[in-house]
Scaffold this motif. Structure first.
Motif, PDB file in Angstrom:
ATOM      1  N   PRO B  99     135.993 -27.147   6.634  1.00 21.47           N
ATOM      2  CA  PRO B  99     135.804 -27.580   5.842  1.00 21.47           C
ATOM      3  C   PRO B  99     135.100 -28.342   4.789  1.00 21.47           C
ATOM      4  O   PRO B  99     133.748 -29.010   6.740  1.00 21.47           O
ATOM      5  N   ARG B 100     134.317 -28.799   4.169  1.00 23.47           N
ATOM      6  CA  ARG B 100     133.232 -29.375   4.549  1.00 23.47           C
ATOM      7  C   ARG B 100     132.867 -30.897   4.402  1.00 23.47           C
ATOM      8  O   ARG B 100     133.810 -31.550   3.928  1.00 23.47           O
ATOM      9  N   PRO B 101     131.857 -30.700   5.532  1.00 21.49           N
ATOM     10  CA  PRO B 101     132.341 -32.235   5.855  1.00 21.49           C
ATOM     11  C   PRO B 101     131.515 -33.350   4.972  1.00 21.49           C
ATOM     12  O   PRO B 101     130.860 -32.884   4.316  1.00 21.49           O
ATOM     13  N   GLY B 102     132.282 -34.551   5.198  1.00 20.26           N
ATOM     14  CA  GLY B 102     132.692 -35.522   4.305  1.00 20.26           C
ATOM     15  C   GLY B 102     133.464 -35.978   2.864  1.00 20.26           C
ATOM     16  O   GLY B 102     132.962 -36.542   2.387  1.00 20.26           O
ATOM     17  N   HIS B 103     133.511 -34.448   2.711  1.00 20.77           N
ATOM     18  CA  HIS B 103     134.615 -34.327   1.571  1.00 20.77           C
ATOM     19  C   HIS B 103     136.207 -34.223   2.012  1.00 20.77           C
ATOM     20  O   HIS B 103     136.613 -34.427   4.060  1.00 20.77           O
ATOM     21  N   ALA B 104     136.727 -34.405   1.484  1.00 18.66           N
ATOM     22  CA  ALA B 104     138.473 -34.254   1.759  1.00 18.66           C
ATOM     23  C   ALA B 104     138.848 -33.387   2.063  1.00 18.66           C
ATOM     24  O   ALA B 104     140.415 -33.331   2.803  1.00 18.66           O
ATOM     25  N   PHE B 106     139.613 -31.226   5.058  1.00 17.38           N
ATOM     26  CA  PHE B 106     140.054 -31.486   6.029  1.00 17.38           C
ATOM     27  C   PHE B 106     141.787 -32.727   5.939  1.00 17.38           C
ATOM     28  O   PHE B 106     142.677 -31.677   6.548  1.00 17.38           O
ATOM     29  N   THR B 269     125.444 -38.422  -1.541  1.00 15.88           N
ATOM     30  CA  THR B 269     126.292 -36.808  -1.328  1.00 15.88           C
ATOM     31  C   THR B 269     127.173 -36.089  -0.103  1.00 15.88           C
ATOM     32  O   THR B 269     125.855 -35.893   0.381  1.00 15.88           O
ATOM     33  N   SER B 270     127.858 -35.626  -0.402  1.00 15.47           N
ATOM     34  CA  SER B 270     128.227 -35.192   0.797  1.00 15.47           C
ATOM     35  C   SER B 270     128.265 -33.659   0.538  1.00 15.47           C
ATOM     36  O   SER B 270     127.634 -33.455   1.613  1.00 15.47           O
TER      37      SER B 270
END
Lengths: 337, 337, 337, 337
Positions: B99-104, B106, B269-270
């Motif tokens: 799961p990409r940090p800062g993104h939805a 997770f 930007t994440s």
């Protein structure tokens, strides 16, 4: 609209100098233990009396008119009234021709064509937040696993509350402040994509509190000056714990299980003891103006419990909605007859 | 909820890598002149292509499917689709376990139980704002007397946009920014007391824009450090002009006829080019992580037109509501037969 | 408003002779198995082709544009389009000056100021029910334990469908009918007191179907001529089984676990082959009028699947709401981190 | 949901044997002349006292708590309470184990888990309609050009009311009835396509009235047995007058300027003096059952004013909405500063 929420819905009504203010909470699940005394602690926190707060004191005794029976919520709408006893409307009659700077007098007069109850700000009075606090008590009960705590982070720019207030007293003026709210124990998944993001609903609710001028989540405005690699919170485990919490517990509009953190800015009380200027509608002239009535030196002092209440109202609604989302395709919901 | 508005209602749908994204606008008054070309200028402003924006370019041609006939809105719902042509889903398939940090990623995985369309952020993608911009074009037309202008006030802490962007390029990282929005020509009286205050609705809408972390009106957070006598805007005449505009055009939740002013904070930007760390769901370990896909160095660059659109959507709805408020007791509404 | 539902929300759009009609379903829980072929059986039931139905045939292939991924609902809005291929707009251009009796032409012209898409009834066309049927397919899946069945109870006053239709053919006229809908397997407790009673929501949905002129629950209008002791359904056991079912499965606005039963009246198709009279807007005269276009002799023939869909939409929404009501004070909803 | 309306919104609360029942009307335009005495005539019509009505008599004095000031609506929510004085809760305590046939006792017990206020039907009591009647008084004032009249068309199958009632007295039982409502002076254009059709909203509201079992518009169920050429109303002039009025004033979901006509069926009062049978929850046995408490022989007798109120509430909301639809693109709405 004097209503908020999709499933747990809160409606407020009343005016500062009318017979009462009140609230109806519709959608509270049946069986929640609830008594009139449950409301006392939070209502006390909202009340005037401490240094820097208005000399107008109201008993704020909750009169429950419906929806509670034998010590529990029934599932029907809960209506609670708070009498207005300590009003001095004469103060306002005299000043009707001079809309108070920073108050809703001018816009209300335009919007409602002069029919608004102008006494003490009428329906725009912060007294309406009494009902919010009562709704918040119920919402907090629905969030049994969560702890919501709002504190005064700053008064007049001072982290020390006493010092900040002294600045107001020394200047014979009013001051603003910053409230910080944190919530722990929230599940992952509260909030909907886009318009019903947790931030959208929390911001909606907070900006409805009189005198609030801004809101920021997590690192907030400071995030605009960070690099992406600094701001991103590294995910550490399957429960979603993150190394840092710049996001303030919300990513993509949805709670991520970390602590929810946001701050709101509260402007200085508009009713300052200092002489000001404003238009006199009768003369058409700008005139010197002194506030009548009784007021807080810093409205931020009474705001934390209101911020907690609004937070709880938003989260309880999202929690109920999430229950719907998760359970609807559960075959056990519709047991065979 | 993917819907917003009471009378002028906007619904969005679609995913980043699905066949299209789209919008339905329900409640647009009949007779508003409207053609597909009307959407072009604002859609162009939202598009990638400039320095610092993603190399993924989409044509963003509006396909009007309903509600417009013979060059006018019909009064029926207006549905507009935008094809997704330039997708590279393979980039996302490979990274599904991290799961990409800062993104939805997770929270979406938890909330939707793994059923979410994870490609390119799916329904959480900023690509959904294409429909918002289209709805904003219509809303702006309804606000014929008003002018709404959002600009980039800061990139990476620099008022100069080029310099801010250079900081990102130099650091091989992403940066955030501040957008300032101003609206003139608004009538006095838009906004409702309490929860549908103009600030509440604007904050609700703005916090729905991906990457927005805070909002402040008028003097905003700085107001918390001012004295009341400084912050209050003296009313000068019967049209409501004020000497200063610390309130940012809204008092008591209602527009006061002065310029509307607010600012929003946009996080960096994440998806940064910098290596980061995140959980790998498959291994259960925290691992180094590099972003795949094509991204903006600073999403704030493309945000002004989205902020304008959201502002227009909120104000158009309030304007229509105010028409209802003002006209309902007008005996001419119900002419005798 | 072209939207319905509080949690499971359905939005429709499109015109009879525009490029397509469509539907967006927002609030469908993630994970529901869903493929384009799932829609086929109910869409086939709605289609023309049988005796007494219009010669205008559309393929009604559902084009899913969002919200379904890898064979399941994602939790994001599901948008489905149906192309309009078989349109003959010229039929309508010619008759624009003569509002068709029984149709929306006259009122639409007034309400939308002449800007409405008048071709084939535009947004008022029964073609819009295609999207309803698609939404109904999803809603039925959410009601896994329930069975919803609507049948034609009467055509032209005849319980025998063929005989009823023959009356129309013999008279060279159109006829109406009665649809009866029954649902079994519903849990006790769906519906809210007062305005969101199960009857209120079902009646609301049914009266939205074009040509419906009345609805009655259980014994319905006949109940008005019964004695209380006759009409009351004696409760027999703790599961709520009743000796009779005059109530039609709803008491106090809430499902009681017995079979849901209601009937709706459908007027004869307004587009009759018989010559009629109507105003000519251009001449100002009442003139003889003959319908152009292709039409059903009895629209009731195609209505059962629409009635089932609407029923399912209402009940799915109430089921999701009830999940929220029951679960909100469940401490397990908010597990400690 | 105990709320109804989009712009003119009515919220009800209270229980039969609690301290009061009440209503909040939010969205009433400011300036509407309004005094407590305005409510008296309609409240009197709803009250018991006539032959066939319950011996429980309440004063039904409206206590206005907010939203009215100096004889006018202020634009803020109007809250009105009605005290419950004449309660005999003991009657209900004794019968708690035996859910009354035809009443909500059984379903409420299931839905609310036993936490419902069961005394006198609690929140399900027809006493809640007091607030509806008050809201109707305000709505009628907003419909200055319209006249809404509901009458008893039938009692126990008899057009003559006295004879119908005598049938109940003779049989020592309760009876039902039919209410017919007509409204004249309505503008063309009220109602929205599909779900907010005038019929949908009226049916929604009417089915919320306790004991209503069906509704039909214009020719209603009889339309299902007519030919199209018979049922269609020929349009005669540009004002939309029609030769007949089988449509009952609504075509395509929108008022056509002719008289609005609909009928509702009201079941016989569930609380009949006749001995019945029902389950005893404590014994698990079906037992003979006799009603305690005081009741109407025919609830239809008190219904016309409630039907009028609901009609007015729906139409006032649609009228305000139509003002929004018509005025939004009016450049004069947003005058230049």
């Amino acid at each position: 609209m004097n209503s908020f929420g999709r499933i747990f819905r809160v409606h407020i009504f009343g005016e500062s100098h009318g017979p009462c203010v009140g609230v109806t909470i519709d959608g509270c699940p049946p069986g929640l233990p609830l008594e009139e005394t449950d409301f006392t602690p939070d209502l006390e926190r909202r009340k005037a009396g401490a240094k820097g707060t208005t000399p107008r004191k109201e008993d704020d005794i909750p009169h429950v008119k419906s929806g509670i029976f034998n010590g529990h919520a029934t599932g029907a709408p809960i209506t609670i009234l708070f009498d207005n006893n300590n009003t001095r409307s004469g103060d306002y009659e005299k000043q009707r021709a001079t809309p108070r700077p920073g108050h809703a007098d001018f816009v209300a007069h335009h919007k409602y064509g002069g029919f608004e109850d102008y006494r003490g700000g009428g329906h725009f009075s912060a007294r309406l937040t009494t009902g919010i606090v009562a709704a918040g008590v119920i919402a907090k009960k629905l969030l049994a696993q969560a702890t919501i705590t709002a504190v005064i982070a700053e008064v007049a720019g001072e982290p020390d509350q006493e010092r900040g207030l002294q600045r107001a007293i020394d200047a014979k003026d009013t001051v603003g402040g910053i409230i910080e709210c944190r919530a722990t124990g929230l599940p992952i998944g509260l909030g909907e994509p886009f318009w019903d993001s947790a931030e959208s609903l929390l911001a909606h609710a907070m900006m409805a509190i009189p005198a609030v001028r801004g809101i920021e989540f997590g690192t907030g405005f400071a995030a605009a000056r960070m690099f992406g690699s600094e701001h991103n919170d590294a995910i550490l485990d399957a429960e979603g714990h993150t190394r840092t919490n710049h996001a303030g517990g919300i990513v993509g509009g949805i709670t991520n299980g970390n602590e929810l953190v946001f701050r709101i800015a509260i402007k200085p009380t508009s009713s300052t003891p200092k002489e000001q200027q404003t238009l006199n509608w009768e003369t058409g002239q700008v005139e010197p103006f002194s506030v009548k009535g009784r007021h807080d030196l810093c409205v931020a002092l009474r705001a934390p419990v209101i911020v907690e209440a609004m937070t709880a109202i938003v989260l309880a609604d999202l929690l109920m909605l999430e229950a719907a989302n998760r359970s609807a395709n559960n075959p056990h919901l519709a047991p065979p007859r």
